[in-house]
Scaffold this motif. Structure first.
Motif, PDB file in Angstrom:
ATOM      1  N   ASN A 167      34.729 -93.424  75.789  1.00 31.93           N
ATOM      2  CA  ASN A 167      34.182 -92.340  76.609  1.00 31.93           C
ATOM      3  C   ASN A 167      34.535 -90.967  76.060  1.00 31.93           C
ATOM      4  O   ASN A 167      33.975 -89.964  76.506  1.00 31.93           O
ATOM      5  CB  ASN A 167      34.685 -92.439  78.051  1.00 31.93           C
ATOM      6  CG  ASN A 167      33.897 -93.421  78.881  1.00 31.93           C
ATOM      7  OD1 ASN A 167      32.808 -93.822  78.511  1.00 31.93           O
ATOM      8  ND2 ASN A 167      34.460 -93.814  80.007  1.00 31.93           N
ATOM      9  N   GLY A 168      35.475 -90.903  75.151  1.00 24.54           N
ATOM     10  CA  GLY A 168      35.877 -89.618  74.582  1.00 24.54           C
ATOM     11  C   GLY A 168      36.455 -88.703  75.646  1.00 24.54           C
ATOM     12  O   GLY A 168      37.328 -89.104  76.409  1.00 24.54           O
ATOM     13  N   ASP A 169      35.942 -87.492  75.712  1.00 25.70           N
ATOM     14  CA  ASP A 169      36.445 -86.495  76.670  1.00 25.70           C
ATOM     15  C   ASP A 169      35.777 -86.585  78.031  1.00 25.70           C
ATOM     16  O   ASP A 169      36.094 -85.804  78.929  1.00 25.70           O
ATOM     17  CB  ASP A 169      36.253 -85.083  76.110  1.00 25.70           C
ATOM     18  CG  ASP A 169      37.136 -84.817  74.905  1.00 25.70           C
ATOM     19  OD1 ASP A 169      38.191 -85.474  74.794  1.00 25.70           O
ATOM     20  OD2 ASP A 169      36.761 -83.966  74.073  1.00 25.70           O
ATOM     21  N   HIS A 170      34.848 -87.519  78.199  1.00 24.02           N
ATOM     22  CA  HIS A 170      34.148 -87.661  79.478  1.00 24.02           C
ATOM     23  C   HIS A 170      35.114 -88.133  80.565  1.00 24.02           C
ATOM     24  O   HIS A 170      35.793 -89.146  80.407  1.00 24.02           O
ATOM     25  CB  HIS A 170      32.990 -88.652  79.335  1.00 24.02           C
ATOM     26  CG  HIS A 170      32.223 -88.867  80.587  1.00 24.02           C
ATOM     27  ND1 HIS A 170      31.374 -87.930  81.114  1.00 24.02           N
ATOM     28  CD2 HIS A 170      32.185 -89.915  81.432  1.00 24.02           C
ATOM     29  CE1 HIS A 170      30.853 -88.394  82.231  1.00 24.02           C
ATOM     30  NE2 HIS A 170      31.331 -89.610  82.443  1.00 24.02           N
ATOM     31  N   GLU A 171      35.191 -87.385  81.655  1.00 24.53           N
ATOM     32  CA  GLU A 171      36.062 -87.746  82.781  1.00 24.53           C
ATOM     33  C   GLU A 171      35.446 -88.886  83.580  1.00 24.53           C
ATOM     34  O   GLU A 171      34.250 -88.877  83.865  1.00 24.53           O
ATOM     35  CB  GLU A 171      36.279 -86.541  83.694  1.00 24.53           C
ATOM     36  CG  GLU A 171      37.136 -85.458  83.080  1.00 24.53           C
ATOM     37  CD  GLU A 171      38.584 -85.886  82.908  1.00 24.53           C
ATOM     38  OE1 GLU A 171      39.133 -86.569  83.802  1.00 24.53           O
ATOM     39  OE2 GLU A 171      39.156 -85.542  81.863  1.00 24.53           O
ATOM     40  N   ASN A 172      36.258 -89.845  83.952  1.00 24.11           N
ATOM     41  CA  ASN A 172      35.805 -90.966  84.762  1.00 24.11           C
ATOM     42  C   ASN A 172      36.954 -91.342  85.696  1.00 24.11           C
ATOM     43  O   ASN A 172      37.876 -92.069  85.307  1.00 24.11           O
ATOM     44  CB  ASN A 172      35.392 -92.140  83.875  1.00 24.11           C
ATOM     45  CG  ASN A 172      34.804 -93.289  84.653  1.00 24.11           C
ATOM     46  OD1 ASN A 172      35.173 -93.543  85.787  1.00 24.11           O
ATOM     47  ND2 ASN A 172      33.869 -93.996  84.031  1.00 24.11           N
ATOM     48  N   ALA A 173      36.883 -90.833  86.922  1.00 24.05           N
ATOM     49  CA  ALA A 173      37.960 -91.043  87.898  1.00 24.05           C
ATOM     50  C   ALA A 173      38.155 -92.518  88.222  1.00 24.05           C
ATOM     51  O   ALA A 173      39.291 -92.980  88.386  1.00 24.05           O
ATOM     52  CB  ALA A 173      37.675 -90.251  89.169  1.00 24.05           C
ATOM     53  N   GLU A 174      37.076 -93.272  88.312  1.00 22.50           N
ATOM     54  CA  GLU A 174      37.176 -94.704  88.622  1.00 22.50           C
ATOM     55  C   GLU A 174      37.893 -95.458  87.501  1.00 22.50           C
ATOM     56  O   GLU A 174      38.766 -96.284  87.748  1.00 22.50           O
ATOM     57  CB  GLU A 174      35.789 -95.300  88.856  1.00 22.50           C
ATOM     58  CG  GLU A 174      35.800 -96.779  89.191  1.00 22.50           C
ATOM     59  CD  GLU A 174      36.464 -97.121  90.513  1.00 22.50           C
ATOM     60  OE1 GLU A 174      36.826 -98.299  90.688  1.00 22.50           O
ATOM     61  OE2 GLU A 174      36.622 -96.231  91.371  1.00 22.50           O
ATOM     62  N   LEU A 175      37.557 -95.158  86.275  1.00 25.39           N
ATOM     63  CA  LEU A 175      38.209 -95.783  85.125  1.00 25.39           C
ATOM     64  C   LEU A 175      39.695 -95.438  85.097  1.00 25.39           C
ATOM     65  O   LEU A 175      40.539 -96.321  84.897  1.00 25.39           O
ATOM     66  CB  LEU A 175      37.536 -95.347  83.827  1.00 25.39           C
ATOM     67  CG  LEU A 175      38.113 -95.893  82.523  1.00 25.39           C
ATOM     68  CD1 LEU A 175      38.081 -97.419  82.499  1.00 25.39           C
ATOM     69  CD2 LEU A 175      37.356 -95.315  81.343  1.00 25.39           C
ATOM     70  N   ASP A 176      40.026 -94.174  85.322  1.00 30.58           N
ATOM     71  CA  ASP A 176      41.430 -93.755  85.357  1.00 30.58           C
ATOM     72  C   ASP A 176      42.198 -94.484  86.457  1.00 30.58           C
ATOM     73  O   ASP A 176      43.345 -94.896  86.259  1.00 30.58           O
ATOM     74  CB  ASP A 176      41.533 -92.244  85.559  1.00 30.58           C
ATOM     75  CG  ASP A 176      41.037 -91.464  84.354  1.00 30.58           C
ATOM     76  OD1 ASP A 176      40.972 -92.038  83.249  1.00 30.58           O
ATOM     77  OD2 ASP A 176      40.722 -90.272  84.525  1.00 30.58           O
ATOM     78  N   TYR A 177      41.554 -94.668  87.612  1.00 26.17           N
ATOM     79  CA  TYR A 177      42.190 -95.377  88.727  1.00 26.17           C
ATOM     80  C   TYR A 177      42.431 -96.845  88.357  1.00 26.17           C
ATOM     81  O   TYR A 177      43.519 -97.387  88.604  1.00 26.17           O
ATOM     82  CB  TYR A 177      41.322 -95.276  89.978  1.00 26.17           C
ATOM     83  CG  TYR A 177      41.883 -96.025  91.155  1.00 26.17           C
ATOM     84  CD1 TYR A 177      43.004 -95.548  91.840  1.00 26.17           C
ATOM     85  CD2 TYR A 177      41.305 -97.213  91.580  1.00 26.17           C
ATOM     86  CE1 TYR A 177      43.521 -96.243  92.920  1.00 26.17           C
ATOM     87  CE2 TYR A 177      41.820 -97.908  92.653  1.00 26.17           C
ATOM     88  CZ  TYR A 177      42.930 -97.422  93.321  1.00 26.17           C
ATOM     89  OH  TYR A 177      43.445 -98.125  94.385  1.00 26.17           O
ATOM     90  N   LEU A 178      41.437 -97.493  87.756  1.00 25.46           N
ATOM     91  CA  LEU A 178      41.598 -98.895  87.354  1.00 25.46           C
ATOM     92  C   LEU A 178      42.725 -99.059  86.344  1.00 25.46           C
ATOM     93  O   LEU A 178      43.496-100.020  86.414  1.00 25.46           O
ATOM     94  CB  LEU A 178      40.284 -99.445  86.785  1.00 25.46           C
ATOM     95  CG  LEU A 178      39.158 -99.657  87.781  1.00 25.46           C
ATOM     96  CD1 LEU A 178      37.868-100.006  87.050  1.00 25.46           C
ATOM     97  CD2 LEU A 178      39.519-100.728  88.786  1.00 25.46           C
ATOM     98  N   ILE A 179      42.830 -98.134  85.418  1.00 23.68           N
ATOM     99  CA  ILE A 179      43.914 -98.172  84.436  1.00 23.68           C
ATOM    100  C   ILE A 179      45.258 -98.006  85.134  1.00 23.68           C
ATOM    101  O   ILE A 179      46.209 -98.743  84.855  1.00 23.68           O
ATOM    102  CB  ILE A 179      43.700 -97.105  83.342  1.00 23.68           C
ATOM    103  CG1 ILE A 179      42.517 -97.498  82.463  1.00 23.68           C
ATOM    104  CG2 ILE A 179      44.965 -96.923  82.505  1.00 23.68           C
ATOM    105  CD1 ILE A 179      42.066 -96.441  81.482  1.00 23.68           C
ATOM    106  N   LYS A 180      45.335 -97.066  86.062  1.00 24.29           N
ATOM    107  CA  LYS A 180      46.586 -96.823  86.790  1.00 24.29           C
ATOM    108  C   LYS A 180      47.015 -98.069  87.576  1.00 24.29           C
ATOM    109  O   LYS A 180      48.189 -98.455  87.557  1.00 24.29           O
ATOM    110  CB  LYS A 180      46.407 -95.645  87.745  1.00 24.29           C
ATOM    111  CG  LYS A 180      47.681 -95.248  88.458  1.00 24.29           C
ATOM    112  CD  LYS A 180      47.441 -94.117  89.428  1.00 24.29           C
ATOM    113  CE  LYS A 180      47.248 -92.825  88.684  1.00 24.29           C
ATOM    114  NZ  LYS A 180      47.226 -91.644  89.571  1.00 24.29           N
TER     115      LYS A 180
END
Length: 59
Positions: free
Chosen positions: A28-41
């Motif tokens: 995704n590069g610099d594209h922000e993705n809150a759902e992806l960040d949450y899943l990673i967390k």
């Protein structure tokens, strides 16, 4: 039908999920993705609760 997994199998599957999520984030590069960040967390929290040091497997 639910199949029982050993702790080692569960850890392996969760590590695989974590690495898949990391690859998607990197793609995704610099594209922000809150759902992806949450899943990673959440996946990091699960691995940590299983005693896995995620720093060793983080891209």
């Amino acid at each position: 039908m639910v199949q029982d997994m050993s702790d080692k199998e569960l850890i392996t599957v969760t590590i695989d999920r974590y690495t898949d999520l990391q690859r998607v984030k990197k793609a995704n590069g610099d594209h922000e993705n809150a759902e992806l960040d949450y899943l990673i967390k959440i996946t990091i929290a699960k691995l940590s609760s299983m005693g896995v040091n995620v720093e060793d497997i983080t891209l």
